[in-house]
Design an enzyme around this catalytic site. Structure first.
Site, PDB file in Angstrom:
ATOM      1  N   GLN A 604     106.547 -10.735   9.868  1.00 33.25           N
ATOM      2  CA  GLN A 604     106.117 -10.623   8.478  1.00 33.25           C
ATOM      3  C   GLN A 604     105.231 -11.800   8.096  1.00 33.25           C
ATOM      4  OE1 GLN A 604     109.486  -9.983   5.959  1.00 33.25           O
ATOM      5  NE2 GLN A 604     108.296  -9.259   4.237  1.00 33.25           N
ATOM      6  N   ASP A 629      98.323   2.329  -6.653  1.00 31.82           N
ATOM      7  CA  ASP A 629      99.617   2.601  -7.264  1.00 31.82           C
ATOM      8  C   ASP A 629      99.767   1.728  -8.498  1.00 31.82           C
ATOM      9  OD1 ASP A 629     102.018   3.778  -7.722  1.00 31.82           O
ATOM     10  OD2 ASP A 629     103.113   2.818  -6.088  1.00 31.82           O
ATOM     11  N   GLU A 662      98.680   4.360 -18.298  1.00 31.63           N
ATOM     12  CA  GLU A 662      99.115   4.778 -16.969  1.00 31.63           C
ATOM     13  C   GLU A 662      97.916   4.958 -16.056  1.00 31.63           C
ATOM     14  OE1 GLU A 662     100.256   6.600 -13.481  1.00 31.63           O
ATOM     15  OE2 GLU A 662     101.380   5.349 -14.842  1.00 31.63           O
ATOM     16  N   ASP A 694      98.775   7.128  -5.570  1.00 32.12           N
ATOM     17  CA  ASP A 694     100.208   7.364  -5.744  1.00 32.12           C
ATOM     18  C   ASP A 694     100.573   7.304  -7.223  1.00 32.12           C
ATOM     19  OD1 ASP A 694     102.808   7.841  -5.157  1.00 32.12           O
ATOM     20  OD2 ASP A 694     103.121   6.064  -3.915  1.00 32.12           O
ATOM     21  N   HIS A 826     101.746  -0.416  -3.728  1.00 26.76           N
ATOM     22  CA  HIS A 826     103.024  -0.371  -4.433  1.00 26.76           C
ATOM     23  C   HIS A 826     103.698  -1.739  -4.419  1.00 26.76           C
ATOM     24  CE1 HIS A 826     106.973   1.113  -5.717  1.00 26.76           C
ATOM     25  NE2 HIS A 826     107.488   0.465  -4.688  1.00 26.76           N
TER      26      HIS A 826
END
Length: 851
Positions: A604, A629, A662, A694, A826
């Site tokens: 990571q 997203d 949104e 998304d 995301h």
């Protein structure tokens, strides 16, 4: 300017053709009569009818329209003939086929049941209004039921503003004067206004079908909570955790490629055996000084359930200065206290008159207008029951294990529940009557068809090593092979407290050993011991030790704390931009798994510094793949935009911004920067851009088409590029479940399963893809909708690309549910919106700092 009228299209053209054929049969074809240029065209046919209806709505009932209005709406043929001609013309949207051929065929089924309807039956839609206004849904239902019962009609009415009848009771408007036994002194005017006539198989009738099945769920004694229905008489108790689980269903009717289908998905609702008032009392007794702070943390953002109307609400705030004794204005201009309101409307007595009220904020449409307004709903804590699990419960293995016994349902159990539901409908005379009154009939079971399994992808590591994943998992391969794009870790820091000194030493020793396995040189880090675990200590240590040459920093923290994590990320992402890794001491204390855990942390960290871990084979060049997203939280939403920078789609550029709506409105800036960066890295602009979006529901698809895609198109035009744009919406929150049918019964389909017919939308290019492997419960497919495709790519190309992109997320050695750019967007939006709350430093844009 031309005097010619525009050529009619769509339904207008069909209507004109039908009338023309009728005239040809009766009197033969006559030459058209040219109009005088000075004479403005008058509305005819359907336009005249709409003008007449609009004028009628503005008049008092019974008033005669003015003479000029009568002249305008006078049709060339009687209204009866026009209406008949329109009913003879079948107007429907074009059916779109988006079927691929690649892959191995599988026998599959899904949680869909065919809904057959009688084409000879009709539906008449009416609007219902009440004077004075009636808030309680049960009273609205009873008033309408009295009217319909006197008329001997069957009806569908959900307590809102729409009433459906199989017969016409008025051409315009009727007013009924009704009373209720509990308020005999009040006379209610129920105003029923005719809206339109629909056929049973029209798409506009979908609302009717859903309301019908809502009634059937009530007949079968299911209680509505939110959008779904649950069996409150057959709940599962988990007394050791003070929880109860209600089984239920999500029911929806939609027109799919295979016809009119009923989607029936098994759902569960977890309720706590504690109301909000009891929680507040408990928090006050635990720490009176921090009571309000603890209450805000526990309640704000949580979902509550009110049993008196079976509705769920999200707590947006707590009104500490407002009590049930306070009053609020009613629609008739009077004031009423909350205590009186609940007693009058729901016959509920509030015990504590001085408890604070919970606030729910929502946006609603203004009656008779397209505008919206914000309203606040005040809720009494002792009437609000807590739902869902707290973060403490989710981190408790025993709680999650006990809850999973009831909520984790296998494919075979889902099909059994579905068959039981159908059996209950067949055995219920009232449910059968509801269906037969409207000419509907349910199929006997689910629909069996076929799907396809795409080929397994090979995973390429450093040193020309190839992994062949089993069940879309290559965790073992990634631990035994080198990474494809190693980054040496020479200048890095480890922060820790005194109690974790030994853990930090073992961590850095193991990191250095694993460097050779990964193909990276990992030097000894600079250890920084903190005097305590206070957030100020972490801030001071970061400012004193992190330099411009620091590659990455690691924080070994004693426990999970949101405020400390937010401070660390805010410092390392905005103030002192450096890739950072936060590790809890408890994770490193597991000696049996510490090697694999540390190796995952090392991988990571390499990805956060700009390295690549693995790649897959891609049969194209010059493509840019992006993901979008939005994270919702706080006063504004956070939008993440991630785009690829290289041919192998393993390096990405990330941009995050805040927005009030949104739907994002900053895509021009983000897309412009991404195109410029792509050209800098590759020497040319991309030939194709594929954008995975998304977080878009069905109700936002049209807005995305008109607004978001237009922003991307305008940027390409500004650059003067011929780049082909493909925009794909990715939907995760769907109720569709897909099963593989084997001799042993229903099982989860394997990774790579694609279904692109029968259960897909009839008028859209869409498909379902199962990209991940699930060992317990039922796998959730992902719904892909191709909103725009300038390159006209085949279904096989888009489906295989989407599956390939699910292999490139560097925080998991396996496939993800959505393409990697979506998952990256995301994570980035969530980190910034939830913790950092500032736009990260641009120097981190080409690093996956948010993993």
């Amino acid at each position: 300017m031309s005097d010619e009228r525009p050529v009619p299209k769509g339904r207008g053209a069909a209507l004109l053709a039908a009338l023309k054929r009728r005239e040809e049969k009766e009197v033969g074809v006559q030459p058209p009569v040219p109009k005088t240029p000075e004479e403005p065209p008058k509305p005819r046919g359907r336009a005249a009818m709409l003008a007449m209806l609009k004028e009628r709505q503005q008049q008092v009932v019974g008033q005669t329209p003015p003479k000029e209005v009568q002249e305008v709406v006078k049709p060339s043929k009687p209204v009866q003939e026009v209406t008949k001609a329109m009913s003879e013309v079948s107007v429907s949207e074009e059916t779109v086929s988006f079927k691929g051929d690649h892959g191995k065929q599988l026998r599959i089924s899904a949680n869909y049941i065919r809904l057959e309807c009688d084409p000879k039956r009709g539906v008449f839609e009416y609007e219902v209004r009440f004077e004075p206004e009636v808030d309680a849904k049960n009273r609205r239902m009873r008033l309408v039921n009295q009217i319909i019962r006197e008329m001997g009609q069957v009806k569908v009415f959900d307590g809102g503003a729409k009433l459906y009848l199989p017969d016409k009771i008025t051409d315009s408007q009727k007013v009924f004067k009704m009373t209720l036994p509990e308020v005999p002194d009040t006379e209610f005017n129920v105003i029923i206004t005719f809206q339109k006539q629909k056929k049973m198989y029209d798409r506009d009738s979908l609302h009717l079908y859903n309301v019908l099945f809502k009634r059937i769920m009530h007949i079968l004694l299911y209680t509505q909570m939110g959008r779904n229905y649950f069996n409150t008489h057959h709940k599962y108790l988990i007394p050791q955790h003070k929880l109860e689980v209600f089984p239920g269903f999500a029911v929806s009717v939609d027109e799919q490629e295979g016809g009119l289908l009923l989607c029936l998905d098994t759902q569960h609702r977890v309720l706590r055996q504690q109301n909000a008032y009891e929680l507040l009392t408990e928090l006050r007794s635990m720490d009176p000084k921090r009571f309000k702070e603890a209450a805000n943390q526990s309640l704000i953002g949580s979902c509550i359930f009110t049993r008196y109307n079976n509705k769920t609400y999200t707590v947006d705030d707590i009104a500490w200065e407002t009590t049930p004794r306070d009053t609020f204005p009613t629609r008739d201009g009077n004031n009423i206290s909350f205590m009186e309101y609940y007693k009058k409307q729901h016959n509920l007595t509030i015990a504590d008159e001085y408890q604070p009220l919970l606030i729910n904020k929502r946006t609603v449409k203004v009656a008779g207008s397209a505008q919206k307004e914000d309203i606040m709903i005040c809720l009494v804590p002792e009437l609000c029951y807590l739902t869902g699990l707290t973060d403490v419960m989710r981190n408790d293995f025993k709680v999650m294990k006990d809850v999973a016994q009831y909520t984790r349902v296998t494919p075979a159990q889902r099909l059994m529940a579905l068959k039981t539901y159908l059996k209950n409908i067949r055995e219920s005379e009232k449910a059968q009557q509801v269906l037969s009154e409207w000419g509907l009939r349910l199929g006997s079971g689910t629909i069996d068809t076929y799907g396809r399994q795409l080929d397994n992808e090979l995973i390429y590591f450093g040193g020309n090593q190839i992994g062949k994943p089993t069940n879309a998992d290559w965790n073992r391969d990634v631990g035994n092979n080198k990474v494809t794009g190693p980054v040496d870790m020479i200048n890095w820091i480890v922060f820790f407290t005194q109690r974790d000194r030994e853990l930090a030493r073992r961590f850095q020793d193991l990191m250095q050993k694993l460097g050779d396995v990964m193909g990276c040189r990992i030097a000894s880090p600079k250890p920084v011991e903190l005097p305590n675990d206070r957030t100020e200590s972490y801030m001071t240590a970061c400012k004193d030790n992190i330099k411009d040459s620091t590659q990455v920093v690691v924080f070994i923290v004693p426990s999970i704390r949101g405020d400390r994590y937010a401070v660390i990320k805010k410092m390392c992402c905005s103030q002192i931009p450096t890739p950072s890794q936060v590790v809890t001491a408890r994770v490193l204390q597991n000696q049996a798994k510490v090697r694999s855990i540390v190796q995952k942390i090392a991988l990571q960290m390499v990805a956060k510094m700009g390295g690549t871990l693995w790649n897959i084979k891609l049969p194209f060049k010059g493509w840019m793949v992006a993901g979008v997203d939005v994270y919702h939280g706080g006063q504004s939403s956070t939008c993440g935009f991630v785009c690829s920078l290289n041919e192998t789609l393993t390096r990405y550029m990330t941009m995050v911004n805040f927005q009030d709506k949104e739907i994002g409105d900053y895509y021009k800036m983000a897309f412009t920067k991404s195109l410029e960066r792509y050209k800098t890295e590759n020497g040319t602009f991309p030939e194709r851009v594929i954008i995975y979006r998304d977080g878009v529901g069905d109700g936002q698809l049209d807005y995305v088409k008109r607004y978001e895609i237009e922003q991307f198109s305008s940027v390409l035009k500004q650059f003067g590029l011929e780049t082909k744009l493909c925009f794909i919406v990715v939907q995760k929150r769907i109720n569709t479940k897909i099963f593989e049918m084997k001799r042993e019964g229903a099982e989860n389909p394997p990774p790579g399963t694609v279904v692109d017919h029968t259960f897909t939308r009839r008028t859209m290019k869409d498909f379902f893809l199962i990209s991940q492997n699930v060992r317990q419960g039922t796998v959730n497919p992902t719904h892909y909708i191709v909103v725009r495709d300038d390159a006209n790519m085949t279904p096989d190309v888009i489906q295989r690309l989407s599956y390939k992109m699910c292999h490139l997320y560097y925080n998991w050695a396996g496939t993800t549910r959505v393409p990697a750019p979506c998952q990256y967007a995301h994570k980035a939006a969530g980190l910034v919106g939830q913790h950092i709350k500032k736009i990260p430093d641009p120097s981190l844009s080409d690093k996956l700092y948010f993993l």
